[in-house]
Design a protein around this motif. Structure first.
Motif, short mmCIF file in Angstrom:
data_model
loop_
_atom_site.label_atom_id
_atom_site.label_comp_id
_atom_site.label_asym_id
_atom_site.label_seq_id
_atom_site.Cartn_x
_atom_site.Cartn_y
_atom_site.Cartn_z
N HIS A 24 0.83 -1.21 0.00
CA HIS A 24 0.00 0.00 0.00
C HIS A 24 0.86 1.27 0.00
O HIS A 24 0.51 2.26 -0.63
N ALA A 25 2.00 1.21 0.69
CA ALA A 25 2.91 2.36 0.69
C ALA A 25 3.42 2.62 -0.72
O ALA A 25 3.52 3.76 -1.17
N ASN A 26 3.73 1.54 -1.47
CA ASN A 26 4.18 1.69 -2.86
C ASN A 26 3.09 2.30 -3.72
O ASN A 26 3.34 3.16 -4.57
N TYR A 27 1.88 1.84 -3.48
CA TYR A 27 0.75 2.38 -4.24
C TYR A 27 0.61 3.89 -3.99
O TYR A 27 0.41 4.67 -4.90
N LEU A 28 0.76 4.26 -2.70
CA LEU A 28 0.65 5.68 -2.34
C LEU A 28 1.77 6.50 -2.98
O LEU A 28 1.55 7.63 -3.40
N ALA A 29 2.97 5.89 -3.09
CA ALA A 29 4.10 6.60 -3.71
C ALA A 29 3.79 6.90 -5.18
O ALA A 29 4.16 7.96 -5.69
N ASN A 30 3.07 5.97 -5.83
CA ASN A 30 2.75 6.16 -7.25
C ASN A 30 1.47 6.96 -7.47
O ASN A 30 1.14 7.28 -8.60
N ASN A 31 0.74 7.21 -6.40
CA ASN A 31 -0.52 7.96 -6.51
C ASN A 31 -0.52 9.08 -5.47
O ASN A 31 -1.18 9.00 -4.45
N PRO A 32 0.25 10.12 -5.75
CA PRO A 32 0.53 11.14 -4.73
C PRO A 32 -0.69 11.92 -4.25
O PRO A 32 -0.61 12.60 -3.24
N ASN A 33 -1.81 11.84 -4.95
CA ASN A 33 -3.00 12.57 -4.49
C ASN A 33 -3.86 11.75 -3.54
O ASN A 33 -4.79 12.28 -2.94
N MET A 34 -3.54 10.47 -3.47
CA MET A 34 -4.38 9.58 -2.66
C MET A 34 -4.07 9.74 -1.17
O MET A 34 -2.92 9.84 -0.77
N THR A 35 -5.11 9.79 -0.35
CA THR A 35 -4.92 9.83 1.10
C THR A 35 -5.61 8.61 1.70
O THR A 35 -6.38 7.92 1.02
N LEU A 36 -5.32 8.35 2.96
CA LEU A 36 -6.04 7.24 3.57
C LEU A 36 -6.33 7.44 5.05
O LEU A 36 -5.70 8.24 5.73
N VAL A 37 -7.33 6.69 5.47
CA VAL A 37 -7.68 6.63 6.89
C VAL A 37 -7.30 5.24 7.38
O VAL A 37 -7.63 4.24 6.74
N LEU A 38 -6.56 5.19 8.47
CA LEU A 38 -6.24 3.91 9.10
C LEU A 38 -7.15 3.76 10.31
O LEU A 38 -7.07 4.56 11.25
N GLU A 39 -8.01 2.75 10.25
CA GLU A 39 -9.02 2.59 11.28
C GLU A 39 -8.63 1.41 12.18
O GLU A 39 -8.65 0.26 11.73
N GLY A 40 -8.28 1.70 13.42
CA GLY A 40 -7.82 0.66 14.34
C GLY A 40 -8.97 0.04 15.12
O GLY A 40 -9.89 0.73 15.52
N HIS A 41 -8.88 -1.27 15.33
CA HIS A 41 -9.93 -2.00 16.05
C HIS A 41 -9.33 -3.03 17.00
O HIS A 41 -8.19 -3.45 16.83
N ALA A 42 -10.15 -3.45 17.97
CA ALA A 42 -9.70 -4.44 18.95
C ALA A 42 -10.80 -5.48 19.14
O ALA A 42 -11.95 -5.25 18.77
N ASP A 43 -10.45 -6.62 19.72
CA ASP A 43 -11.51 -7.59 20.05
C ASP A 43 -12.18 -7.16 21.35
O ASP A 43 -11.78 -6.20 21.99
N GLU A 44 -13.22 -7.89 21.74
CA GLU A 44 -14.07 -7.43 22.85
C GLU A 44 -13.47 -7.67 24.22
O GLU A 44 -14.00 -7.19 25.23
N ARG A 45 -12.39 -8.45 24.31
CA ARG A 45 -11.85 -8.76 25.63
C ARG A 45 -11.17 -7.55 26.24
O ARG A 45 -10.54 -6.77 25.54
N GLY A 46 -11.29 -7.42 27.54
CA GLY A 46 -10.75 -6.23 28.20
C GLY A 46 -11.76 -5.10 28.15
O GLY A 46 -12.89 -5.28 27.73
N THR A 47 -11.34 -3.93 28.57
CA THR A 47 -12.29 -2.82 28.72
C THR A 47 -12.36 -1.98 27.44
O THR A 47 -11.43 -1.96 26.64
N ARG A 48 -13.47 -1.29 27.27
CA ARG A 48 -13.69 -0.51 26.05
C ARG A 48 -12.67 0.61 25.89
O ARG A 48 -12.20 0.87 24.79
N GLU A 49 -12.34 1.28 26.99
CA GLU A 49 -11.39 2.38 26.89
C GLU A 49 -9.98 1.87 26.58
O GLU A 49 -9.25 2.48 25.80
#
Lengths: 172, 434
Positions: free
Chosen positions: A88-113
């Motif tokens: 994906h980094a290579n793709y971004l290098a070849n497509n300089p106008n493209m931006t992205l959102v990195l959306e992080g997620h976790a499993d349900e174990r442990g607390t929400r915060e």
């Protein structure tokens, strides 16, 4: 790629897992990703913000894969994930106008915060690695949903492993 | 057009469900008490035309039983049904081993006006401990019943009761397709629920202001977690933190002037203190590991928080200026989301043992950890304001439910709502009186 067969197997396994989930009445990722495509800045499927396909769509095609998975309570990228992020980094290098959102997620174990912070950390890890590969930080936006948006709603490891992830969402 | 219709339909559904909610709550005692004070609550006499709007004595009896401090004697064992002091024969109550007796009556004075009388007796001393008479309207009967429970609890245990308090929690409906998140407030027993916020995006971490007049919470409505403060009286809300990155885990200082919260504006979750009046922001932690879930000590001098600085999340304590950090938990794989009891002597927390995520209590003097629950995905514990009970979220039959456990672990109960997944409970401070 060095191990095309391996990637084909991984893709097949994910498809199988998703299909099994479906049989048990467990929702697979399809519907929720489409939802987020509209709601988030980018798009979840293999297209950019204008609906143009990114990647070839062929088996083993790295750009078609938009999810990086993690171990329990870990924000470390394994070798396979690093290869994916690199593509994906290579793709971004070849497509300089493209931006992205990195959306992080976790499993349900442990607390929400704690999981919110963990999802953020996972997104940050991917973002840092892309930065090291030359992608400018102002093209990347991190967001964490913690455990709030599971890919699979089951309550066992087969669901949890799909939920510990960073989604790469393109926009521009 | 279709969008407008959909919004309208959602509103309709929301309204119907809200109106219906108090009727579909079910409280299940999952683990009973063995050595509480034996108490007999005689069904109050009803003097009125129609059936009473609330059965006051049932509410009192349920409150006392749920507290874990009382063993309520079954009505079938009663040898008589007194409603007034001159009808009480103490011998009959000694015979069935009651130590305390509650009797009373509810009388319809005018339309929707009720006179409620109650008396509490010490059976062995054959003496009245308390007795009151009130006139209230129908909408206040449930609250009055909780206040009577508080009086009984205080007279018999010497500790302040917490029945006349409230809980906040989040309900999620239709989680898979088009989720609707509802931030709700109810009485401490789960009845009388009201929705104060509805959103298509997640809502987490509701936190009561010390005066019980406001809630701080985290809403994802802007596609990113931000901290809001909402006044309960009129629903007015204000965005108090929308820094870049995540804004989360709000915690009120005991005087209500400051919110501790977690911001990732510098790339990593750190704890900050935001003074609400001046909007002055002060950073309290500085560590590359995750720091989150701050909670103030009742005297305002300390903040406990979760940190992964040892590799796994554990509970730490610092001075409220961020200095003198010390680790508090060493038992269990992980410990998270601690908060203080009102006397400042104990913490309730989530403890990750080999058997799963349970609710625990940590004695701050001895550092001893008592594990109270055995279900596997328990989270979000908070003490009742008198420290006697802990409210938490767990899963039952694939659904998120609220549960409560007495802080000695003896009595457990679940609050089941007919619809939706319920989570993120928080127990209010003491309530205003009628």
């Amino acid at each position: 790629m060095r191990k095309p067969l391996f990637y084909v197997l991984v893709v097949l396994m994910s498809v199988t897992i998703a299909a099994c989930g479906g049989k048990k009445g467990v929702k697979d990722e399809g519907a929720s990703v489409e939802d987020r495509g509209v709601s988030a800045a980018g798009t979840g499927a293999g297209v950019d913000a204008y609906g143009r396909p990114i990647g070839t769509g062929e088996a083993g095609d790295m750009l078609g894969r938009r999810k990086v998975y993690f171990e329990f309570d870990s924000a470390t990228l394994d070798e396979e994930s690093r290869a994916l992020v690199e593509a994906h980094a290579n793709y971004l290098a070849n497509n300089p106008n493209m931006t992205l959102v990195l959306e992080g997620h976790a499993d349900e174990r442990g607390t929400r915060e704690y999981n919110l912070a963990l999802g953020e950390r996972r997104a940050q890890t991917v973002s840092d690695f892309m930065g090291a590969l030359g992608v400018s930080g102002n093209r990347i936006q991190n967001v964490s949903y913690g455990e709030e948006r599971p890919e699979s709603v089951g309550h066992d490891e087969s669901a949890w492993r799909l939920n510990r992830r960073v989604e790469i969402l393109y926009g521009n | 057009m279709s969008k407008i219709l959909r919004v309208w339909l959602c509103m309709m559904v929301g309204w119907i469900w809200t109106a219906d909610a108090s009727a579909v709550l079910e409280i299940e005692i999952t683990q009973g008490v063995e050595a509480g004070v034996p108490i007999a609550v005689v069904p109050f006499e009803w003097r009125g035309s129609a059936p009473p709007p609330q059965v006051v004595s049932d509410i009192i009896e349920a409150d006392l039983y749920r507290s874990g401090r009382f063993d309520t004697i079954p009505h079938r064992d009663f040898l008589s049904q007194p409603h007034d002091h001159n009808e009480v024969k103490f011998k009959e109550w000694r015979l069935i081993k009651a130590e305390a007796l509650v009797v009373g009556r509810v009388q319809e004075v005018t339309a929707n006006q009720f006179r409620v009388e109650f008396r509490l007796f010490d059976v062995f001393k054959a003496k009245q401990l308390s007795g009151f008479s009130y006139v209230v309207n129908g909408g206040q009967l449930r609250k009055l019943a909780h206040q009577i429970s508080d009086i009984v609890y205080f007279k018999l245990t010497g500790e302040k009761g917490a029945f006349d308090t409230r809980i906040a929690y989040v309900t999620v409906e239709n989680a898979q397709l088009q989720p609707r998140y509802l931030l709700r407030i109810a009485d401490s027993d789960g009845y009388g629920a009201k929705t104060i916020l509805e959103s298509k995006e997640p809502i987490i971490s509701p936190a009561w202001s010390p005066d019980g007049a406001k809630l701080a919470y985290v809403s994802f409505e802007n596609r990113r977690p931000m901290v809001f403060v909402q006044r309960l009286l009129d629903g007015a809300r204000e965005k108090v933190a929308n820094f870049p990155g995540s804004n989360s885990a709000p915690a009120w200082s005991p005087n209500g002037s400051t919110l501790a919260m977690v911001l990732s504006r510098d790339g990593n979750a750190e704890i900050y203190a935001l003074t609400l009046g001046t909007r002055k922001l002060r950073r309290l932690t500085n560590h590359h590991a995750i720091d989150t879930e701050p909670a103030w000590s009742p005297d305002g001098r300390h903040i406990v928080f979760t940190s992964a600085r040892s590799g796994r999340p554990q509970i730490y304590r610092m001075r409220s200026d961020g200095s003198q950090v010390e680790r508090l938990t060493f038992e269990g794989r992980e410990n998270l989301r601690a908060s203080y009891s009102r006397d400042g002597k104990r913490l309730t927390l989530v403890t990750h043992q080999t058997s799963g995520y349970h609710i625990g209590v940590l004695e701050l003097d001895s550092k001893g950890l008592l594990v109270l629950t055995n279900s596997t995905l328990d989270e979000s514990p908070s003490f009742s304001p008198n420290g006697g009970m802990i409210l938490y979220a767990t899963r039952q039959g694939g659904q998120g439910v609220l549960a409560a456990v007495s802080s000695d672990g003896r009595v457990k109960q679940t609050l089941k709502f007919q619809q939706g997944d319920v989570r993120e409970p928080a127990w209010s401070p003491y309530n205003r009186k009628l």
